[in-house]
Scaffold this motif. Structure first.
Motif, PDB file in Angstrom:
ATOM      1  N   ALA A 156       0.845  -1.206  -0.015  1.00  0.00           N
ATOM      2  CA  ALA A 156       0.102  -0.014  -0.045  1.00  0.00           C
ATOM      3  C   ALA A 156       0.776   1.210   0.041  1.00  0.00           C
ATOM      4  O   ALA A 156       0.399   2.266  -0.749  1.00  0.00           O
ATOM      5  N   ALA A 157       1.939   1.414   0.789  1.00  0.00           N
ATOM      6  CA  ALA A 157       2.838   2.412   0.880  1.00  0.00           C
ATOM      7  C   ALA A 157       3.455   2.593  -0.578  1.00  0.00           C
ATOM      8  O   ALA A 157       3.652   3.813  -0.813  1.00  0.00           O
ATOM      9  N   LEU A 158       3.899   1.393  -1.206  1.00  0.00           N
ATOM     10  CA  LEU A 158       4.805   1.726  -2.580  1.00  0.00           C
ATOM     11  C   LEU A 158       3.662   2.246  -3.530  1.00  0.00           C
ATOM     12  O   LEU A 158       4.194   3.079  -4.215  1.00  0.00           O
ATOM     13  N   PHE A 159       2.303   2.107  -3.333  1.00  0.00           N
ATOM     14  CA  PHE A 159       1.244   2.702  -4.210  1.00  0.00           C
ATOM     15  C   PHE A 159       1.003   4.411  -3.699  1.00  0.00           C
ATOM     16  O   PHE A 159       0.821   5.016  -4.513  1.00  0.00           O
ATOM     17  N   GLY A 160       1.095   4.578  -2.491  1.00  0.00           N
ATOM     18  CA  GLY A 160       0.707   5.499  -1.946  1.00  0.00           C
ATOM     19  C   GLY A 160      -0.844   5.495  -1.735  1.00  0.00           C
ATOM     20  O   GLY A 160      -1.448   6.635  -1.815  1.00  0.00           O
ATOM     21  N   ALA A 161      -1.033   4.525  -1.149  1.00  0.00           N
ATOM     22  CA  ALA A 161      -2.741   4.399  -0.518  1.00  0.00           C
ATOM     23  C   ALA A 161      -2.804   5.329   0.600  1.00  0.00           C
ATOM     24  O   ALA A 161      -2.117   5.673   1.205  1.00  0.00           O
ATOM     25  N   ASP A 162      -4.311   5.532   0.641  1.00  0.00           N
ATOM     26  CA  ASP A 162      -4.731   6.403   1.897  1.00  0.00           C
ATOM     27  C   ASP A 162      -4.944   5.794   3.077  1.00  0.00           C
ATOM     28  O   ASP A 162      -4.757   4.304   3.163  1.00  0.00           O
ATOM     29  N   ALA A 163      -4.987   6.552   4.031  1.00  0.00           N
ATOM     30  CA  ALA A 163      -4.789   5.877   5.534  1.00  0.00           C
ATOM     31  C   ALA A 163      -5.917   4.757   5.646  1.00  0.00           C
ATOM     32  O   ALA A 163      -5.857   3.603   6.470  1.00  0.00           O
ATOM     33  N   GLU A 164      -7.246   4.676   5.332  1.00  0.00           N
ATOM     34  CA  GLU A 164      -8.075   3.970   5.308  1.00  0.00           C
ATOM     35  C   GLU A 164      -7.805   2.581   4.790  1.00  0.00           C
ATOM     36  O   GLU A 164      -8.239   1.737   5.354  1.00  0.00           O
ATOM     37  N   LEU A 165      -7.385   2.570   3.541  1.00  0.00           N
ATOM     38  CA  LEU A 165      -6.968   1.339   3.008  1.00  0.00           C
ATOM     39  C   LEU A 165      -5.896   0.616   3.682  1.00  0.00           C
ATOM     40  O   LEU A 165      -5.970  -0.583   3.915  1.00  0.00           O
ATOM     41  N   ILE A 166      -4.915   1.565   4.182  1.00  0.00           N
ATOM     42  CA  ILE A 166      -3.946   0.991   4.975  1.00  0.00           C
ATOM     43  C   ILE A 166      -4.206   0.274   6.300  1.00  0.00           C
ATOM     44  O   ILE A 166      -3.964  -0.890   6.686  1.00  0.00           O
ATOM     45  N   ASP A 167      -5.408   0.967   6.849  1.00  0.00           N
ATOM     46  CA  ASP A 167      -5.964   0.595   8.110  1.00  0.00           C
ATOM     47  C   ASP A 167      -6.643  -0.844   7.723  1.00  0.00           C
ATOM     48  O   ASP A 167      -6.656  -1.880   8.772  1.00  0.00           O
ATOM     49  N   ALA A 168      -7.278  -0.612   6.677  1.00  0.00           N
ATOM     50  CA  ALA A 168      -8.097  -1.842   6.251  1.00  0.00           C
ATOM     51  C   ALA A 168      -7.258  -3.273   6.336  1.00  0.00           C
ATOM     52  O   ALA A 168      -7.339  -4.374   6.629  1.00  0.00           O
ATOM     53  N   TYR A 169      -6.132  -2.982   5.315  1.00  0.00           N
ATOM     54  CA  TYR A 169      -4.992  -4.068   5.059  1.00  0.00           C
ATOM     55  C   TYR A 169      -4.455  -4.595   6.408  1.00  0.00           C
ATOM     56  O   TYR A 169      -4.217  -5.813   6.449  1.00  0.00           O
ATOM     57  N   ARG A 170      -4.230  -3.606   7.273  1.00  0.00           N
ATOM     58  CA  ARG A 170      -3.387  -4.080   8.458  1.00  0.00           C
ATOM     59  C   ARG A 170      -4.440  -4.831   9.410  1.00  0.00           C
ATOM     60  O   ARG A 170      -3.908  -5.925   9.859  1.00  0.00           O
ATOM     61  N   THR A 171      -5.748  -4.514   9.437  1.00  0.00           N
ATOM     62  CA  THR A 171      -6.484  -5.205  10.267  1.00  0.00           C
ATOM     63  C   THR A 171      -6.752  -6.762   9.662  1.00  0.00           C
ATOM     64  O   THR A 171      -6.512  -7.827  10.361  1.00  0.00           O
ATOM     65  N   PHE A 172      -6.760  -6.628   8.166  1.00  0.00           N
ATOM     66  CA  PHE A 172      -6.976  -7.918   7.702  1.00  0.00           C
ATOM     67  C   PHE A 172      -5.762  -8.805   7.898  1.00  0.00           C
ATOM     68  O   PHE A 172      -5.733 -10.041   8.098  1.00  0.00           O
ATOM     69  N   GLY A 173      -4.443  -8.203   7.530  1.00  0.00           N
ATOM     70  CA  GLY A 173      -3.201  -9.059   7.674  1.00  0.00           C
ATOM     71  C   GLY A 173      -3.087  -9.322   9.183  1.00  0.00           C
ATOM     72  O   GLY A 173      -2.779 -10.406   9.257  1.00  0.00           O
ATOM     73  N   THR A 174      -3.350  -8.617   9.951  1.00  0.00           N
ATOM     74  CA  THR A 174      -3.304  -8.929  11.651  1.00  0.00           C
ATOM     75  C   THR A 174      -3.999 -10.098  11.790  1.00  0.00           C
ATOM     76  O   THR A 174      -3.648 -11.267  12.189  1.00  0.00           O
ATOM     77  N   ASP A 175      -5.360 -10.123  11.446  1.00  0.00           N
ATOM     78  CA  ASP A 175      -6.293 -11.264  11.811  1.00  0.00           C
ATOM     79  C   ASP A 175      -5.873 -12.570  10.770  1.00  0.00           C
ATOM     80  O   ASP A 175      -5.890 -13.416  11.673  1.00  0.00           O
ATOM     81  N   ILE A 176      -5.845 -12.382   9.655  1.00  0.00           N
ATOM     82  CA  ILE A 176      -5.389 -13.671   8.987  1.00  0.00           C
ATOM     83  C   ILE A 176      -4.131 -14.218   9.405  1.00  0.00           C
ATOM     84  O   ILE A 176      -3.889 -15.551   9.397  1.00  0.00           O
ATOM     85  N   GLY A 177      -3.234 -13.113   9.682  1.00  0.00           N
ATOM     86  CA  GLY A 177      -1.877 -13.839  10.078  1.00  0.00           C
ATOM     87  C   GLY A 177      -2.033 -14.503  11.457  1.00  0.00           C
ATOM     88  O   GLY A 177      -1.388 -15.451  11.613  1.00  0.00           O
ATOM     89  N   ILE A 178      -2.760 -14.199  12.321  1.00  0.00           N
ATOM     90  CA  ILE A 178      -2.994 -14.712  13.809  1.00  0.00           C
ATOM     91  C   ILE A 178      -3.560 -16.346  13.344  1.00  0.00           C
ATOM     92  O   ILE A 178      -3.300 -17.127  13.963  1.00  0.00           O
ATOM     93  N   ALA A 179      -4.705 -16.055  12.550  1.00  0.00           N
ATOM     94  CA  ALA A 179      -5.373 -17.244  12.332  1.00  0.00           C
ATOM     95  C   ALA A 179      -4.622 -18.240  11.606  1.00  0.00           C
ATOM     96  O   ALA A 179      -4.722 -19.367  11.938  1.00  0.00           O
ATOM     97  N   PHE A 180      -3.784 -17.881  10.605  1.00  0.00           N
ATOM     98  CA  PHE A 180      -2.966 -18.631  10.085  1.00  0.00           C
ATOM     99  C   PHE A 180      -1.896 -19.541  10.983  1.00  0.00           C
ATOM    100  O   PHE A 180      -1.768 -20.715  10.934  1.00  0.00           O
TER     101      PHE A 180
END
Lengths: 379, 379
Positions: free
Chosen positions: A235-259
């Protein structure tokens, strides 16, 4: 144990610029491996000038990096970039591929050093790096302690991989603006994964049996490092906004822990013919997983005899029968149900965060596939 | 053994901008330590969020970095920048100080990991990092092997220092142009020092007794890493022309090798009350120095009995009398005279390269002082 994490495919192609056309419909791992190969090529002259056998040692690192793995972290980073609006056919896509592939060099350091720390002798069907140099030392009848020599060389090659990870992202060709956005993410990711590794060995040494301690390792050693920060990096490489970054981070943390929770279950209940590891491997290795901590917490509250069985069994050379007994104890205590419920909750929360985000439809579908592959019941 | 490498002083001061006034006439080490302290402060929140004792482990690394050393590498880098025309009172000086200070974090990784590799127990009068954590593990009666725990934590903290070195230079505030110029120097320096460390342990294991092998270690583990590349880095920070960079690199390589040759002599002939190390330390430790290789080459050519004495003695627990005997053998073979001649030749070549360069008069004087301090006879 990343057998179920799928890297998906990339379509870096049909460049509209005058540079050489991009490969079409290549699998992502191959694309990242090409970038890594180019990077190693770029270092060959410098290494060869130093001489004295350094080139041969570095070629061992190169073989280790190129030989395998599913390129999970670069794949998440790339998909994060795509999902934010990155154009895989644009002229900047190659630089993004290189920046994402640099994650594999951080990972090479983490694996080579972790294998020393865990005293692991094999990885991906080959001797670990420290064992390879230990064997060389013994075979050549060199002077000194073979095991110590192997570890020393592996420490240095891990360091080299970490240094080269920086070189690779710095030389990737991303714009100065993108580099500035990526900088804090790259920094946090490495600080976190080293913290997660520290917590892992420290919890084990201190005998910290709490769910909270095990969960903290999952959070930083696995979730942040494997999914959350790679997506954030994309997201940072593209220059995404804070909202998408937050969504990615929530998704990533949750799926990462679930994994990791799924991995914990596989480590105790997995079929050796599927996991490639001995039956009950995590119990024998004494891994203080969330699953085990939950079982222990329930046992301490309600079943002292079960608690004693668990504490006496973990980290010992269990027979197959003993493994079966402990499996039954853990199941009967309700810990498996607990963990399955947690996985379901995390996967649902992750799906919600992703669905309501502004990520592209294609990347949502791909990330959902990757999430399912990472967390599904498979034993 | 860097007792004779002087860091000199900095005059970062009298800023003409509206920012807070720079400290005046501070000693360079203190200036670099301030920058390092600020960097550690900047990481505190991230580390503290990870929790679980990571902060305490990182504070051990911080204490290690701040506790000492002469800040030789940043000092050479800074002097290289000054000599190219850098303005210590200009608004960009603080960023340059930070970029130079980042070299100390690379050095922290090198020292922490080298102490594992060399199984060293003390450094600068304190336990080495791996021994500190080994002692903690034993003192707290944690489970597992104390020595292995100490090494594992030290591997991770060394990795963190290496990762943070990159963060520090990337966040130093130097211009994108300066960063682009510095990039290949930074990359080469780390690849070279890791190569030098590899060659060191590999030569020892293989029993490579040649002067050429020992000289290669000097070149990359000491000269390039300690003087040549730091000066080069300083020149690149400023944007010096190729001519000055060449002069710096010649000067740095020659003085760096001469410094190591002086160190070799001190390691065999040094007065323990000056060096702080046991008499004949390098002989007992089995260090394959250029001095020793030269003695051996001469002995092999002309004096088989002396060769046998040298080979049987090196790397063993020599008594003071035995050390005296080996010293006499090395001297009688002419190896000391050889090495002194080499030092003289290198210092002269270095002086010529510097004198005919376009470096500022003040920096020439300072670099000459630093060179004399690093290479003068002091035993």
């Amino acid at each position: 144990m990343e057998a179920t994490l799928s890297a998906g495919t990339a379509r870096v192609g049909q460049s509209s610029t005058n540079t050489a056309p991009h490969p079409t419909s290549l699998e992502l791992p191959g694309v990242f491996e090409g970038a890594l190969r180019d990077f190693f090529d770029s270092r060959r002259e410098l290494v060869s000038n130093i001489g004295g056998g350094y080139e041969k040692a570095v070629s061992t690192l190169e073989a280790f990096v190129l030989r395998g793995g599913k390129r999970v972290r670069p794949s998440f980073a790339w998909t994060g970039w795509l999902g934010a609006g990155g154009d895989p056919n644009g002229s900047g896509a190659d630089a993004v591929i290189r920046a994402c592939a640099a994650l594999e060099l951080v990972q090479a350091c983490a694996l080579v050093h972790d294998d020393i720390i865990d005293a692991s002798t094999t990885r991906r069907g080959f001797p670990t790096v420290h064992v390879e140099f230990e064997d060389q030392h013994r075979g050549e009848e060199w002077s000194g302690d073979s095991a110590h020599f192997g570890e020393a060389v592996a420490i240095l090659l891990g360091d080299l991989a970490l240094a080269w990870a920086d070189d690779m992202i710095r030389e990737s060709g991303i714009s100065p603006d993108a580099a500035a956005r990526v900088s804090p993410v790259w920094s946090a990711m490495r600080t976190e994964v080293l913290g997660g590794q520290f917590l892992d060995i420290s919890n084990e040494a201190r005998g910290d049996e709490t769910v909270e301690a095990a969960m903290r390792v999952n959070r930083y050693k696995t979730a942040a490092y494997t999914i959350e920060r790679p997506l954030h990096l994309g997201a940072a490489l593209f220059g995404a906004d804070a909202e998408l970054i937050d969504a990615y981070r929530t998704f990533g943390t949750d799926i990462g822990i679930a994994f990791q929770l799924r991995d914990d279950l596989l480590g105790v209940f997995g079929d050796p013919s599927v996991t490639g590891k001995p039956s009950g491997d995590d119990l024998i290795a004494g891994k203080r997983t969330v699953l085990f901590a939950m079982a222990l917490a329930r046992a301490d509250a309600a079943d002292p005899a079960a608690a004693e069985l668990l504490r006496n069994g973990i980290g010992t050379q269990l027979t197959d029968n003993e493994v079966d007994t402990l499996r039954q104890v853990i199941t009967d205590l309700g810990a498996v149900t607990d963990v399955e419920t947690q996985i379901d909750t995390l996967v649902e929360a992750a799906a919600n965060a992703l669905d309501s985000s502004t990520a592209t439809a294609e990347s949502k579908a791909r990330l959902t596939d990757m999430a399912i592959a990472a967390t599904k019941r498979s034993y």
